[in-house]
Design a protein around this motif. Sequence first.
Motif, mmCIF file in Angstrom:
data_model
loop_
_atom_site.group_PDB
_atom_site.id
_atom_site.type_symbol
_atom_site.label_atom_id
_atom_site.label_comp_id
_atom_site.label_asym_id
_atom_site.label_seq_id
_atom_site.Cartn_x
_atom_site.Cartn_y
_atom_site.Cartn_z
ATOM 1 N N TYR A 1 0.832 -1.201 0.000
ATOM 2 C CA TYR A 1 0.000 0.000 0.000
ATOM 3 C C TYR A 1 0.868 1.254 0.000
ATOM 4 O O TYR A 1 0.536 2.251 -0.667
ATOM 5 N N ILE A 2 1.982 1.207 0.728
ATOM 6 C CA ILE A 2 2.908 2.344 0.722
ATOM 7 C C ILE A 2 3.410 2.599 -0.691
ATOM 8 O O ILE A 2 3.471 3.752 -1.159
ATOM 9 N N ALA A 3 3.757 1.535 -1.394
ATOM 10 C CA ALA A 3 4.215 1.675 -2.784
ATOM 11 C C ALA A 3 3.111 2.272 -3.655
ATOM 12 O O ALA A 3 3.373 3.129 -4.512
ATOM 13 N N LYS A 4 1.873 1.861 -3.422
ATOM 14 C CA LYS A 4 0.736 2.356 -4.211
ATOM 15 C C LYS A 4 0.559 3.864 -4.037
ATOM 16 O O LYS A 4 0.375 4.593 -5.018
ATOM 17 N N ILE A 5 0.599 4.338 -2.790
ATOM 18 C CA ILE A 5 0.360 5.759 -2.588
ATOM 19 C C ILE A 5 1.562 6.608 -3.029
ATOM 20 O O ILE A 5 1.394 7.770 -3.402
ATOM 21 N N ILE A 6 2.762 6.016 -2.999
ATOM 22 C CA ILE A 6 3.930 6.750 -3.506
ATOM 23 C C ILE A 6 3.830 6.898 -5.020
ATOM 24 O O ILE A 6 4.053 7.981 -5.583
ATOM 25 N N ILE A 7 3.469 5.813 -5.703
ATOM 26 C CA ILE A 7 3.341 5.859 -7.170
ATOM 27 C C ILE A 7 2.197 6.798 -7.574
ATOM 28 O O ILE A 7 2.324 7.602 -8.503
ATOM 29 N N GLY A 8 1.072 6.687 -6.876
ATOM 30 C CA GLY A 8 -0.075 7.543 -7.185
ATOM 31 C C GLY A 8 0.016 8.923 -6.564
ATOM 32 O O GLY A 8 -0.796 9.806 -6.871
ATOM 33 N N TRP A 9 1.006 9.126 -5.705
ATOM 34 C CA TRP A 9 1.239 10.398 -5.013
ATOM 35 C C TRP A 9 -0.058 10.917 -4.371
ATOM 36 O O TRP A 9 -0.509 12.025 -4.615
ATOM 37 N N SER A 10 -0.648 10.056 -3.525
ATOM 38 C CA SER A 10 -1.901 10.397 -2.862
ATOM 39 C C SER A 10 -1.740 10.257 -1.354
ATOM 40 O O SER A 10 -0.771 9.650 -0.876
ATOM 41 N N LEU A 11 -2.693 10.808 -0.624
ATOM 42 C CA LEU A 11 -2.670 10.706 0.831
ATOM 43 C C LEU A 11 -3.207 9.344 1.270
ATOM 44 O O LEU A 11 -4.063 8.763 0.597
ATOM 45 N N PRO A 12 -2.732 8.821 2.402
ATOM 46 C CA PRO A 12 -3.266 7.534 2.904
ATOM 47 C C PRO A 12 -4.713 7.676 3.339
ATOM 48 O O PRO A 12 -5.183 8.765 3.665
ATOM 49 N N LYS A 13 -5.452 6.568 3.340
ATOM 50 C CA LYS A 13 -6.851 6.572 3.739
ATOM 51 C C LYS A 13 -6.998 6.940 5.212
ATOM 52 O O LYS A 13 -6.087 6.733 6.017
ATOM 53 N N GLY A 14 -8.196 7.448 5.549
ATOM 54 C CA GLY A 14 -8.421 8.014 6.874
ATOM 55 C C GLY A 14 -8.186 7.066 8.032
ATOM 56 O O GLY A 14 -7.610 7.445 9.048
ATOM 57 N N ASN A 15 -8.635 5.815 7.907
ATOM 58 C CA ASN A 15 -8.530 4.868 9.024
ATOM 59 C C ASN A 15 -7.183 4.139 9.071
ATOM 60 O O ASN A 15 -7.003 3.255 9.908
ATOM 61 N N LEU A 16 -6.279 4.489 8.161
ATOM 62 C CA LEU A 16 -5.001 3.786 8.120
ATOM 63 C C LEU A 16 -4.208 3.989 9.405
ATOM 64 O O LEU A 16 -3.480 3.098 9.841
ATOM 65 N N ALA A 17 -4.347 5.157 10.020
ATOM 66 C CA ALA A 17 -3.605 5.432 11.261
ATOM 67 C C ALA A 17 -3.950 4.399 12.325
ATOM 68 O O ALA A 17 -3.064 3.894 13.023
ATOM 69 N N TYR A 18 -5.233 4.060 12.442
ATOM 70 C CA TYR A 18 -5.646 3.063 13.429
ATOM 71 C C TYR A 18 -5.130 1.679 13.051
ATOM 72 O O TYR A 18 -4.762 0.880 13.919
ATOM 73 N N MET A 19 -5.094 1.385 11.746
ATOM 74 C CA MET A 19 -4.588 0.089 11.292
ATOM 75 C C MET A 19 -3.102 -0.058 11.601
ATOM 76 O O MET A 19 -2.649 -1.102 12.071
ATOM 77 N N VAL A 20 -2.336 1.015 11.352
ATOM 78 C CA VAL A 20 -0.892 0.976 11.636
ATOM 79 C C VAL A 20 -0.658 0.864 13.139
ATOM 80 O O VAL A 20 0.223 0.122 13.589
ATOM 81 N N PHE A 21 -1.467 1.594 13.912
ATOM 82 C CA PHE A 21 -1.328 1.521 15.367
ATOM 83 C C PHE A 21 -1.548 0.096 15.857
ATOM 84 O O PHE A 21 -0.754 -0.434 16.643
ATOM 85 N N GLY A 22 -2.613 -0.548 15.378
ATOM 86 C CA GLY A 22 -2.881 -1.935 15.758
ATOM 87 C C GLY A 22 -1.786 -2.870 15.303
ATOM 88 O O GLY A 22 -1.408 -3.810 16.029
ATOM 89 N N PHE A 23 -1.251 -2.611 14.111
ATOM 90 C CA PHE A 23 -0.173 -3.438 13.559
ATOM 91 C C PHE A 23 1.076 -3.385 14.439
ATOM 92 O O PHE A 23 1.645 -4.428 14.805
ATOM 93 N N ILE A 24 1.506 -2.186 14.802
ATOM 94 C CA ILE A 24 2.754 -2.049 15.566
ATOM 95 C C ILE A 24 2.572 -2.550 17.000
ATOM 96 O O ILE A 24 3.460 -3.226 17.546
#
Length: 547
Positions: A228-251
């Motif tokens: 997903y990081i590669a996708k947003i870098i290639i598309g040069w877009s902002l991450p989705k709104g709930n991604l912060a919670y997903m990353v928090f749960g992941f770490i």
Amino acid sequence: MKVNIRSILNNLQVIVVRNPVEIIISVAFFTLSFLWYEKIISPETYGDNLLLAPLIFAFAYLLNRVFTTGIKRVLYYLSVLSAAIPFLVNASDWVQSGEYVASLAVAVAFLAIYSNYKDNTRFVRNILAYAKELFFTMAIVTAIFAALIAIFFSFIYLFDIFKDSYNDIAFYTLIVCYIIIAPVIFLYLNADDENKRVTFRITKIFETIINYILAPALIIYTVILYMYIAKIIIGWSLPKGNLAYMVFGFIISAIVIKAGMLMVSKPLFTRFFKTFSLIAIAPLALFWIGSLHRISQYGFTEERAYLIVCGAIMTLTVLLFITAKYDKYLYVSYITIVLLSLFSYIPAISAKQIGIKSQTYQLKTLATELKMMGEDGKLTAPPQVYDDSLSKEKFERLYDIYSYLARQTDKNLLEYLYGYPSGGDLRTKFGENFTYKEYNKNSIERVEDKFSTAGYPWINTDVYSTVANDTLTVLGLKGDEIIAAPLTLLMERLAFSAQNDSITGAVFYPDSVLYLDIENYRVIFSKISFDKEENISKAIVKALLIR
């Protein structure tokens, strides 16, 4: 196995003698439950105060373990005064706030650090021993409760007596088991000497779960995040709104699984967990970009303030585990206590106060944009009826903000400052000033075939558009690029709600034209279509107006 009843009773007697304050606190909450159930005290005032029990019990328990001898032991005995707290306060609002959850986390962190184990293995074993004792306590108490209920209810059914006492018997059996018996059993199981606690081992089944289920799942999730990081870098877009919670749960999950690996006799994927701090840097960047972007759009709330605090704890934990010298779970617990305490118990910088200040600013900004802020600071009716969905969206946000402030502050103060005690009153008063026409979510089409060219002396009808990589591009007939703009501009124009990721409608102007202003151009659309994910898939341009 032969059970020595006398030995158990003797041990229970020792437990009561060694933990008198904890027992008194349990009795106090039992009394509170009795008074609440019998409506001797106001149910509205004291019902939620039962949720204070874990914090007050943990407070006395920790003092009992820290101050074991000498004059400091008096502090433990004085903690018996905390048993009066649930009878003196009304905690109904507090136990439903983020501060209550933060307090539970702080209590757990204190429980983790009082033994001061710097060695990660001993630290984790100590925590897991507590978890095991708590699990067995709840299992034993639940079995006792189920057995007693089965006996009582069977007796009532078979002999047709006390038929009107079902609820009473169930309630009093419940509070005896979970408020009186449960603490005693926990203290009984917790009475093992320190050597037994630090030699705690997990079973083979848990080793299998950690090695072959949790660890591989985490690695797969890591791959997905990096894709997903590669996708947003290639598309040069902002991450989705709930991604912060997903990353928090992941770490957080990774940190917990890494701790569990210390208990596994033959851990797998050790290299992945040794280098996890480096692996986590890119997802951490996503977390901060997503969180700060959302806050820049909608401001802080208490929940978002705590998200940032937890993000800081998470980030510092990752940084600590980069080096072998500071990779101690003990230090993580200290950081957790300090940061959560700072932003929970200091009023000026508490998460709640940060949220109130931020949303008050958002309220005033939106009210000013909608021309609803009177000279006296109170909210007034706008000077016109707004028939576009952007204004409707702003009013909905104003309503949400006002409702949030009504929950977080005194309604009388809110009414004094702005004229209305709740968001519902605000919507009832001004809702009719905001109307708009909804369009089909699959496509939005211009109703009439005319549009005004006022203010634009030149017009170009030989144009078409493409939608790709989150960008709207307007081209001439020869394929020459005239305008390129982010789709987010068009989404905002069509009242795309970033808060709930759904199309709420399109702008409906007096001339029934769908348009977008970009610098010196006005793009006139005849149709806009959406895909299944409600993203713009096609935008047909009718004409391009030029200043």
